[in-house]
Scaffold this motif. Structure first.
Motif, PDB file in Angstrom:
ATOM      1  N   CYS A   1       0.842  -1.193   0.000  1.00  0.00           N
ATOM      2  CA  CYS A   1       0.000   0.000   0.000  1.00  0.00           C
ATOM      3  C   CYS A   1       0.875   1.240   0.000  1.00  0.00           C
ATOM      4  O   CYS A   1       1.888   1.297   0.688  1.00  0.00           O
ATOM      5  CB  CYS A   1      -0.905  -0.021   1.238  1.00  0.00           C
TER       6      CYS A   1
ATOM      7  N   HIS B   1      -0.099   4.373   0.778  1.00  0.00           N
ATOM      8  CA  HIS B   1      -0.555   5.395   1.731  1.00  0.00           C
ATOM      9  C   HIS B   1      -0.749   6.747   1.049  1.00  0.00           C
ATOM     10  O   HIS B   1      -0.039   7.726   1.328  1.00  0.00           O
ATOM     11  CB  HIS B   1       0.400   5.477   2.928  1.00  0.00           C
ATOM     12  N   CYS B   2      -1.710   6.751   0.144  1.00  0.00           N
ATOM     13  CA  CYS B   2      -2.026   7.950  -0.628  1.00  0.00           C
ATOM     14  C   CYS B   2      -2.275   9.140   0.299  1.00  0.00           C
ATOM     15  O   CYS B   2      -2.766   8.979   1.413  1.00  0.00           O
ATOM     16  CB  CYS B   2      -3.295   7.737  -1.447  1.00  0.00           C
TER      17      CYS B   2
ATOM     18  N   CYS C   1      -9.447   4.663  -0.851  1.00  0.00           N
ATOM     19  CA  CYS C   1     -10.030   3.647   0.032  1.00  0.00           C
ATOM     20  C   CYS C   1     -10.720   4.304   1.229  1.00  0.00           C
ATOM     21  O   CYS C   1     -11.787   3.877   1.654  1.00  0.00           O
ATOM     22  CB  CYS C   1      -8.954   2.667   0.491  1.00  0.00           C
TER      23      CYS C   1
ATOM     24  N   VAL D   1      -2.347   5.098   6.448  1.00  0.00           N
ATOM     25  CA  VAL D   1      -3.756   4.812   6.196  1.00  0.00           C
ATOM     26  C   VAL D   1      -4.027   3.479   6.892  1.00  0.00           C
ATOM     27  O   VAL D   1      -3.421   2.463   6.543  1.00  0.00           O
ATOM     28  CB  VAL D   1      -4.052   4.699   4.696  1.00  0.00           C
TER      29      VAL D   1
ATOM     30  N   PHE E   1      -4.400   1.177  -6.805  1.00  0.00           N
ATOM     31  CA  PHE E   1      -3.246   0.280  -6.847  1.00  0.00           C
ATOM     32  C   PHE E   1      -3.608  -1.147  -6.443  1.00  0.00           C
ATOM     33  O   PHE E   1      -2.735  -1.993  -6.297  1.00  0.00           O
ATOM     34  CB  PHE E   1      -2.154   0.817  -5.912  1.00  0.00           C
TER      35      PHE E   1
ATOM     36  N   MET F   1      -4.520  -2.501  -3.558  1.00  0.00           N
ATOM     37  CA  MET F   1      -3.732  -2.919  -2.407  1.00  0.00           C
ATOM     38  C   MET F   1      -4.503  -3.606  -1.281  1.00  0.00           C
ATOM     39  O   MET F   1      -3.982  -4.533  -0.675  1.00  0.00           O
ATOM     40  CB  MET F   1      -2.965  -1.723  -1.833  1.00  0.00           C
TER      41      MET F   1
ATOM     42  N   LYS G   1      -3.652  -4.883   4.806  1.00  0.00           N
ATOM     43  CA  LYS G   1      -2.667  -4.230   3.945  1.00  0.00           C
ATOM     44  C   LYS G   1      -1.608  -3.616   4.836  1.00  0.00           C
ATOM     45  O   LYS G   1      -1.783  -3.563   6.065  1.00  0.00           O
ATOM     46  CB  LYS G   1      -3.327  -3.154   3.087  1.00  0.00           C
TER      47      LYS G   1
HETATM   48  S1  SF4 Z   1      -5.070   1.030   0.021  1.00  0.00           S
HETATM   49 FE1  SF4 Z   1      -4.817   1.943  -1.984  1.00  0.00          FE
HETATM   50  S2  SF4 Z   1      -6.022   3.836  -1.905  1.00  0.00           S
HETATM   51 FE2  SF4 Z   1      -5.680   3.163   0.196  1.00  0.00          FE
HETATM   52  S3  SF4 Z   1      -3.869   4.259   0.836  1.00  0.00           S
HETATM   53 FE3  SF4 Z   1      -3.192   2.250   0.103  1.00  0.00          FE
HETATM   54  S4  SF4 Z   1      -2.681   2.590  -2.023  1.00  0.00           S
HETATM   55 FE4  SF4 Z   1      -3.898   4.359  -1.385  1.00  0.00          FE
END
Ligand code: SF4
Ligand code: SF4
Ligand code: SF4
Lengths: 387, 273
Positions: free
Chosen positions: B82, B84-85, B90, B107, B126, B128, B142
């Motif tokens: 992941c 962590h946008c 999500c 996240v 992505f 994830m 995740k």
């Molecule tokens: S699960 Fe996907 S959308 Fe959520 S923070 Fe991780 S990469 Fe980003």
């Protein structure tokens, strides 16, 4: 009561009961062994047949309820009154099986109530869950007079009558919100196949749901009239047919204008997606629309053909939007398991059996002859001895 | 200040220390020990084990063999997890707020809230979030950005363990500057692109590589805008729409009622004569 023509057990209703029991078995299996045991879903395909039907098809089929309620109670076009009660019951049953479907599809089913106290208003799914809960309540309240009438609960009946209009308006708003929210669920996945993606997908879901819901009303009105020897109101049904054709015209118009405006139409190719698109839009929407615009709609056979085509078309649309159009961004493939099919058809079969029960024991068709001239009422050969 | 990780796949030796450290810190079973015999230890075609990220593997090292211009094969290693946008899809889609974005970057999924709808799996650009398909009481799993270590002032387990320092922990903007500087100073070693600088509106975890990111399985089709905005376009209009529909319907009902009552009194008046 007017249930004399309606047999409780026929080969069809026994099949319905068996399928419904099968669906119940799948539900138990899911609760005990988890989703992996009863579905072919995976991290690559997190949503499949169940979601397509729960939040796609069943909810769309319910749209006949709010549309007819609006037409008769708000716009006061009395002509369509004979169809309202069955349509509202159909909507209530569709929402009920949608609720059961969503319950089963959730990883942690018992927590389905969480959105009541855990609010996250940026989520379309949050909107959706509230709409399901509220609209289910509204639908059963709209339908309740049938039960009050049956058991002679006069006071309750009067109260219901008093709140009917606010209920109907509330129900329409919830439906608008809900149907369109479902379409917008996938605005966040721009990597899906572009023939089904666009910023208007929410509104398109609403309009196609209306076409689907009304087609289902027509379809079942004809089927039940034949099977249970009710008066077949072709006068009402064929004018509803024109209405459906107009709804589809608006739908196809908006859809193509958006596809052209965004340039997404260029995603059309002669591959399996192109074929799906052609089948959905051409064969199952444009063709029946043309049929319904012609005089053929006055013939029972053509009317039921057209409405079946539309039902298939919108089902295909939901499967395409919610599942198949995501294939370009996914690895591996997905095909539903036997238990996924069993559960899906079992829910539909169960709803059909409950509809039969209601038709038999509740005054569901008490408005069936409304609007027919007195003379004709007497000569109607197939009139159910209704009291 | 939001933290980040800079992953330099040029430095990565493919030792899989991060994958193991992650399992250790998060108490995750090996693929073969997961509670179902479906999960027998298995290899991917490029000999990674387990074959891909799953609900018991938050960090997965992948191997790539890429032919060079002179025909030789070069090896590349990259771990996926992941990202962590900064503005995570999500989090925005989760109906019960089970996924949350912490101010310092992570996240994180809250097991007391999630009811398992899997909308997050659909929405994540992505792919994830992973789901425990074989569990009757499943979790979404995740990378957690080791939020519980950050809270104690420690760096994530994967960064801590990485021998060649291919996973660097720090302030996101400092890491970003460092990434660009490293590319500038070593133009022959690095492909000039920081993956994660703009993807999905920017992510806390960023990659720099020797080759174009898509060659290492990084999804370059991901849009540069923040994903929640896509839905916001729809959601923001709802209150206005509700008000409009309510007014329209209420108005129509009232108008029609008056009309019909008017008609009725006219006809009854006629009859009286
Ligand atoms: S699960 Fe996907 S959308 Fe959520 S923070 Fe991780 S990469 Fe980003
Ligand atoms: S599966 Fe859980 S974490 Fe993911 S969106 Fe649904 S409720 Fe939220
Ligand atoms: S940050 Fe923590 S949870 Fe995420 S990959 Fe590294 S060790 Fe695993």
């Amino acid at each position: 009561m007017n249930g004399r023509n309606i047999p409780l057990f026929t080969k069809w209703s026994v099949l319905q009961i068996l399928l419904a029991l099968g669906a119940f078995g799948v539900l138990i299996g899911k609760l005990v062994f988890g989703l992996g045991a009863v579905t072919n879903l995976s991290d690559n395909w997190p949503w499949g047949l169940w979601v397509a039907f729960d939040v796609g098809v069943y909810i769309a089929t319910a749209a006949g309820g709010f549309t007819l309620a609006a037409v008769v109670y708000i716009f006061k076009i009395e002509k369509f009154r004979p169809l309202v009660k069955p349509a509202v019951l159909m909507a209530a049953l569709c929402y009920t099986i949608a609720g059961i479907g969503i319950l089963t599809d959730l990883g942690r089913s018992p927590l389905i109530v969480n959105p009541i106290w855990m609010w996250q208003h940026n989520s379309i799914m949050f909107e959706v869950s509230w709409c399901v809960m509220l609209y289910l309540t509204v639908l059963y309240l709209e339908f309740s007079p049938n039960i009050f009438q049956r058991f002679k609960l006069q006071t309750l009946h009067k109260i219901q009558h008093f709140v009917l209009i606010p209920l109907v308006i509330g129900g329409i708003i919830l439906s608008f919100l809900h149907q369109s929210s479902l379409g917008a669920l996938f605005m966040i996945t721009p990597d899906m196949h572009l023939l089904w993606y666009g910023s208007l997908m929410g509104y398109l879901f609403l309009i196609s749901a209306i076409a689907m819901g009304l087609s289902l009303v027509v379809f079942f009105a004809i089927i039940t009239a034949r099977a249970w020897k009710l008066t077949l109101r072709m006068d009402v049904l064929s004018s509803l047919g024109t209405g459906i054709a107009w709804v589809l015209a608006v739908y196809l118009g908006i859809r193509f204008i958006e596809l052209l405006a965004t340039g997404n139409i260029s995603a059309f190719a002669t591959d399996e997606f192109g074929l799906l698109f052609f089948a959905e839009v051409g064969l199952f929407m444009a063709l029946p629309m043309v049929l319904l615009f012609t005089k053929l709609r006055k013939k029972t056979g053509w009317l039921i053909t057209a409405s079946s085509l539309i039902i298939i078309g919108v089902i295909l649309n939901r499967i395409n939007v919610l599942v198949l159009s995501h294939a370009p961004a996914r690895v591996d493939s997905y095909f539903p398991s036997i238990t996924e099919f069993l559960f899906t058809f079992g829910l539909i079969a169960g709803a059909m059996f409950v509809f039969r029960l209601a038709a038999k024991y509740l005054p569901l068709y008490s408005d069936q002859l409304t609007g027919l001239p007195e003379a004709e009422k007497e000569t109607q050969p197939e009139v159910v001895p209704a009291q | 200040m939001p933290k980040g990780l800079l992953i330099d796949t040029v430095r990565c030796t493919g030792c899989r220390g991060c994958q193991s450290a992650c399992k250790q810190w998060n108490l995750l079973p090996g693929w073969g020990e997961a509670p179902s015999d479906e999960y027998d230890t298995s290899f991917s075609p490029t000999m990674t084990n387990p074959p891909q990220l799953n609900a018991y593997t938050y960090n997965h090292v992948e191997f790539y063999e890429i032919p060079k211009d002179n025909g030789e094969i070069s090896w590349h290693f990259i771990h996926t997890r992941c990202l962590h946008c900064i503005d995570p899809a999500c989090v925005s889609v989760c109906p019960v707020g089970a996924l949350q974005k912490f101010d310092n970057g992570p996240v994180v999924w809250d097991q007391t809230r999630c009811f398992g709808c899997r909308y997050c799996q659909n929405a994540c650009p992505f792919d994830m979030p992973k789901f425990q398909w074989e569990q009757a009481w499943p979790k979404i799993q995740k990378c957690t950005f080791c939020w519980n270590r950050l809270e104690e002032g420690m760096e994530p387990a994967c960064a801590k363990t990485c021998p060649p320092n291919a996973i660097e922990f720090g302030e996101r903007d400092e890491l970003l500057a460092r990434a660009h500087e490293r590319i500038r100073n070593n133009p022959d070693k690095y492909y000039d692109y920081v993956y994660g600088e703009h993807e999905a509106g920017g992510t806390s975890i960023m990659y720099i590589n020797a080759v174009a990111p898509e060659k290492l399985g990084l999804n370059t089709d991901v849009k540069k805008e923040s994903y929640p905005d896509y839905t916001w376009e729809f959601l923001s209009k709802i209150p206005v729409e509700i008000a409009a529909i309510a007014a329209l319907l209420g108005g129509t009902w009232y108008f029609r009622k008056k009309r019909l009552e008017g008609k009725a009194s006219v006809t009854s008046g006629k009859e009286a004569k």
